[in-house]
Scaffold this motif. Structure first.
Motif, PDB file in Angstrom:
ATOM      1  N   GLY A   1       4.012  -9.208  -2.402  1.00 17.04           N
ATOM      2  CA  GLY A   1       4.101  -7.844  -2.920  1.00 17.04           C
ATOM      3  C   GLY A   1       3.532  -6.827  -1.943  1.00 17.04           C
ATOM      4  N   PRO A   2       4.070  -5.633  -2.015  1.00 22.01           N
ATOM      5  CA  PRO A   2       3.634  -4.588  -1.097  1.00 22.01           C
ATOM      6  C   PRO A   2       2.234  -4.115  -1.454  1.00 22.01           C
ATOM      7  N   ALA A   3       1.449  -3.783  -0.449  1.00 27.15           N
ATOM      8  CA  ALA A   3       0.085  -3.305  -0.674  1.00 27.15           C
ATOM      9  C   ALA A   3      -0.146  -2.066   0.184  1.00 27.15           C
ATOM     10  N   PHE A   4      -0.400  -0.951  -0.482  1.00 31.44           N
ATOM     11  CA  PHE A   4      -0.561   0.293   0.266  1.00 31.44           C
ATOM     12  C   PHE A   4      -1.664   1.160  -0.312  1.00 31.44           C
ATOM     13  N   TYR A   5      -2.073   2.174   0.455  1.00 28.13           N
ATOM     14  CA  TYR A   5      -3.046   3.142  -0.044  1.00 28.13           C
ATOM     15  C   TYR A   5      -2.304   4.123  -0.932  1.00 28.13           C
ATOM     16  N   PRO A   6      -2.604   4.123  -2.229  1.00 29.39           N
ATOM     17  CA  PRO A   6      -1.828   4.967  -3.142  1.00 29.39           C
ATOM     18  C   PRO A   6      -1.969   6.461  -2.830  1.00 29.39           C
TER      19      PRO A   6
ATOM     20  N   TRP B   1      -6.640  -3.309  -3.272  1.00 29.29           N
ATOM     21  CA  TRP B   1      -5.250  -2.883  -3.080  1.00 29.29           C
ATOM     22  C   TRP B   1      -4.414  -3.940  -2.361  1.00 29.29           C
TER      23      TRP B   1
ATOM     24  N   THR C   1      -4.455  -4.239   0.753  1.00 28.52           N
ATOM     25  CA  THR C   1      -4.112  -3.688   2.073  1.00 28.52           C
ATOM     26  C   THR C   1      -4.752  -4.478   3.207  1.00 28.52           C
TER      27      THR C   1
ATOM     28  N   ARG D   1      -8.771   0.926  17.964  1.00 26.16           N
ATOM     29  CA  ARG D   1      -7.571   1.025  17.123  1.00 26.16           C
ATOM     30  C   ARG D   1      -7.961   1.074  15.651  1.00 26.16           C
TER      31      ARG D   1
ATOM     32  N   ILE E   1       3.623  -9.990   2.358  1.00 21.92           N
ATOM     33  CA  ILE E   1       3.134 -11.153   1.621  1.00 21.92           C
ATOM     34  C   ILE E   1       2.772 -10.768   0.201  1.00 21.92           C
TER      35      ILE E   1
ATOM     36  N   GLU F   1       1.672   5.084   9.387  1.00 23.77           N
ATOM     37  CA  GLU F   1       0.878   5.610  10.512  1.00 23.77           C
ATOM     38  C   GLU F   1      -0.412   4.813  10.701  1.00 23.77           C
ATOM     39  N   VAL F   2      -1.041   4.477   9.568  1.00 22.77           N
ATOM     40  CA  VAL F   2      -2.285   3.699   9.631  1.00 22.77           C
ATOM     41  C   VAL F   2      -2.022   2.362  10.332  1.00 22.77           C
ATOM     42  N   LEU F   3      -0.925   1.710   9.934  1.00 28.87           N
ATOM     43  CA  LEU F   3      -0.612   0.405  10.520  1.00 28.87           C
ATOM     44  C   LEU F   3      -0.200   0.537  11.982  1.00 28.87           C
TER      45      LEU F   3
ATOM     46  N   ALA G   1      -1.245   2.829  14.074  1.00 30.10           N
ATOM     47  CA  ALA G   1      -2.460   3.077  14.867  1.00 30.10           C
ATOM     48  C   ALA G   1      -3.228   1.772  15.061  1.00 30.10           C
ATOM     49  N   LEU G   2      -3.296   0.983  14.016  1.00 26.60           N
ATOM     50  CA  LEU G   2      -4.067  -0.258  14.075  1.00 26.60           C
ATOM     51  C   LEU G   2      -3.431  -1.266  15.028  1.00 26.60           C
TER      52      LEU G   2
ATOM     53  N   ARG H   1      -4.594  -7.544   3.828  1.00 21.40           N
ATOM     54  CA  ARG H   1      -3.681  -8.511   4.452  1.00 21.40           C
ATOM     55  C   ARG H   1      -2.768  -7.826   5.475  1.00 21.40           C
TER      56      ARG H   1
ATOM     57  N   LEU I   1      -7.241   8.039  10.080  1.00  9.79           N
ATOM     58  CA  LEU I   1      -6.021   8.468   9.385  1.00  9.79           C
ATOM     59  C   LEU I   1      -6.169   8.298   7.880  1.00  9.79           C
TER      60      LEU I   1
ATOM     61  N   SER J   1      -7.279   4.180  13.097  1.00  8.35           N
ATOM     62  CA  SER J   1      -6.499   4.024  11.860  1.00  8.35           C
ATOM     63  C   SER J   1      -7.355   4.387  10.651  1.00  8.35           C
TER      64      SER J   1
ATOM     65  N   LEU K   1      -2.108   7.871   0.095  1.00 10.81           N
ATOM     66  CA  LEU K   1      -1.398   8.304   1.302  1.00 10.81           C
ATOM     67  C   LEU K   1       0.109   8.241   1.046  1.00 10.81           C
TER      68      LEU K   1
END
Ligand code: ATP
Ligand code: MG
Lengths: 262, 330
Positions: B111-116, A93, A95, A3, B109, B125-127, B129-130, A97, A10, A7, B118
């Motif tokens: 604040g939001p944390a994302f790949y800027p 970032w 991410t 998994r 938790i 989608e990443v989450l 799939a994981l 967490r 992606l 991911s 994507l």
């Protein structure tokens, strides 16, 4: 683990990551091929001992393989920087967490990501090799160096072997980048530390006569070159895999123990 | 006459319902239950022997001042940081084995944390799939947070509130049994805040337990069933919000002159009342006995003229100030 791998695949589709990884890999390898051919006529015995290829060397059946390996000299830097940034950015970032809530098994996450990224490197190496071969063919015409020996079974075998060796050497660099990221947890510090690694290793190597036999970077290069004056290919490969496993093992211990406050 | 009858009957009904609900709490199933949960960073104890519970299927508000230890507690529950001591059970699983419950938890938790690089969609989608989640959930959660039109844009181009919405969408992705949100309303516009309130209610009504930390007490008061107040890592109060507001009813009195406030406070204290907050010319105190009329009489006997006198329930904000020493005069 699967998994985490899927991911990660992606994620590596990000445009800037692809441009940032493939761009330098391809550019360095093409420029290096062109330079090698341009300078080949100047290379006599002294420069040959320093690892450069003469016109005669280039015409050998493994001439193309030699060009390929030399053209990948900067690859290690790119790989180690990619891994250090990619893991450390997950902290930067925040991410990480999100990832750890969806995949609490930290070992799986770390290893799955490793395979996802190494895949990107393998593809990049492969593409860079194709470009290097095309550039070599063009340059051999320009410089009038015969290339019939390259495309014999022997020549192609050597080429394939070199490509595999480059990929194996990448695993070593990748594991060092991963370890740096887990220790420093910020992209800047992680990249700084891996970039500092090169001159530091160079210095140690200059002082320590056994350096070429034991220093990680020297071993990885020996693998890429199919062996070196200081170490056999088999020994270099075994030690490279050992160093990689050790780095990943330590990295994983730290990763599993540390609080994620990012 | 009729209204008086209603009043006493209504009070009786209300009282009965409070009593019965207070009995029910003990029997309530808990989605989260901690026992002496403690976290120290070095010598600094930031979560101190916390015993909290989050009843199943309710919206629980987790409040406390900056640095009280809310995020640290939530991170421990999510397995992101190790506990120093104590234990907890989350959805029946032990905090020492986050794998046993995290697949059923959604979280946002700090604040939001994302790949800027994507898109919003790509990040989800990443989450997915994981976590081996259904990809068909992605459009659903994007719609729930009102982000469907911008889902293909790169997150780098999102506004703060849009990122926050995406964070909530990510938390909802696994169809969680427990939704943990740390400051979900950060950066949201008024419409977004109202929508968040509706969303939390809807999610809880559909059976998901919601644990939400926020400083937006007025919003929380409208949506929370249960409240947990902490300060300096210690539990100050937990219980059903409606009952708390009812119990802590208070009276606000005003006097002409700011100087008189101190005298009024003394008079009330002597009569057994507990002043809880004071401002310019105004005093708030806990009603434990007596009527507005008796308070008025006390004041006039002391030669004070009241210009204001209101009795009523406190707000979550009042209680918060009191319990966290933010507004107390003692
Ligand atoms: N990694 C860390 N190392 C040391 N101290 C920390 C760390 N993380 C948090 N703290 C401390 O723990 C305490 C609680 O922090 P926490 O983030 O849990 O507060 P909070 O209740 O979420 O506050 P806020 O409302 O500001 O979000 C603070 O004093 C903070 O300085
Ligand atoms: Mg916080």
């Amino acid at each position: 683990m699967l998994r985490a791998f899927r991911s990660e695949l992606l994620k590596v589709r990000r445009t800037w990551l692809l441009v940032g990884t493939f761009g330098p890999l391809l550019a360095f390898s093409v420029i290096s091929v062109v330079v090698q051919f341009q300078l080949a006529y100047k290379v006599g015995p002294v420069l040959q001992r320093a690892g450069l290829q003469s016109r005669e060397d280039l015409a050998l059946s493994d001439g193309l393989a030699r060009v390929l390996v030399d053209s990948a000299a900067f690859g290690g830097v790119i790989v180690v920087v990619l891994f250090a940034t990619s893991y450390a950015s997950e902290y930067g970032w925040g991410t990480l967490r999100n990832l750890l809530v969806r995949q609490p098994d930290r070992t799986s996450l770390m290893v799955g990501k490793f395979f996802g990224l190494i895949d990107l490197i393998f593809v990049g190496r492969f593409l860079a090799s194709i470009f290097a071969v095309i550039a070599a063919v063009v340059m051999s015409k320009v410089q009038d160096i015969p290339m019939n020996a390259w495309f014999t079974p022997e020549g192609l075998g050597a080429l394939a072997h070199s490509l595999v060796n480059l990929m194996l050497a990448s695993i070593g660099w990748a594991s060092l980048g991963t370890l740096a990221a887990v220790i420093f947890r910020s992209p800047g510090a992680a990249v700084g530390s891996v970039l500092a690694f090169f001159p530091v290793e160079g210095l140690v190597n200059a002082w320590w006569s056994d350096g070429p036999r034991w220093l990680p970077g020297q071993l990885f290069d020996a693998v890429a070159n199919g062996g070196s004056a200081a170490t056999s290919y088999g020994r270099a490969l075994a030690l490279t895999m050992g160093v990689s496993l050790l780095a990943l093992f330590i990295g994983n211990l730290i990763f599993n123990k540390a609080d994620v406050t990012a | 006459m009729g209204s008086g009858l209603c009043q006493s009957v209504c009070m009786a009904v209300l009282k009965a319902s409070i009593d019965s609900s207070s009995k029910d709490w003990a029997a309530l199933d808990n989605a989260v239950e901690t026992t002496d949960l403690t976290k120290a960073f070095g010598d600094r104890v930031v979560v101190d022997k916390l015993n909290i519970r989050v009843p199943k299927g309710m919206v629980s508000a987790f409040v406390g001042p900056n640095g009280a230890g809310k995020s640290t507690t939530l991170r421990m529950l999510l397995g992101l940081i190790r506990t120093t001591s104590g234990s907890a059970t989350i959805l029946g699983g032990s905090i020492d084995n986050p794998r046993s419950y995290l697949p059923r938890v959604g979280s946002l938790i700090e604040g939001p944390a994302f790949y800027p690089g994507l898109s919003g969609w790509g990040n989800l989608e990443v989450l997915a799939a994981l976590g081996s989640l259904q990809k068909s959930r992605i459009p659903k959660v994007l719609e729930l947070v009102g982000l469907e039109k911008r889902s293909r844009d790169r997150v780098a181009r999102y506004s703060l509130g849009m990122k926050q919405r995406l964070g909530v969408a990510a938390a909802l992705l696994p169809e969680p049994d427990l939704l943990v949100l740390d400051e979900p309303a950060n950066g949201l516009d008024p419409t977004g805040i109202a929508a968040m309130r509706v969303l939390l209610r809807r999610v809880a009504d559909a059976g998901t337990t919601v644990l939400v930390s926020s400083h937006q007490l007025i919003e929380l008061q409208q949506v929370a069933d249960w409240v947990i107040i902490i300060n300096l890592g210690k539990l100050k109060y937990q219980g059903e919000l409606a009952a708390l507001l009812e119990e802590t009813g208070s009276t606000l009195v005003g006097v002409d002159d700011s100087k008189d406030v101190d005298r009024l406070a003394a008079v009330l204290r002597d009569a057994g009342y507990q002043p809880v907050a004071a401002g310019a010319g105004r005093l708030r105190f806990r009603v434990t006995h007596g009527t507005p009329a008796s308070i008025n009489r006390l004041a006039s006997e002391a030669g004070l003229t009241l210009t204001e006198l209101h009795s009523g329930h406190s707000s979550l904000e009042d209680i918060y100030f009191e319990m966290t020493d933010g507004g107390s005069i003692a």
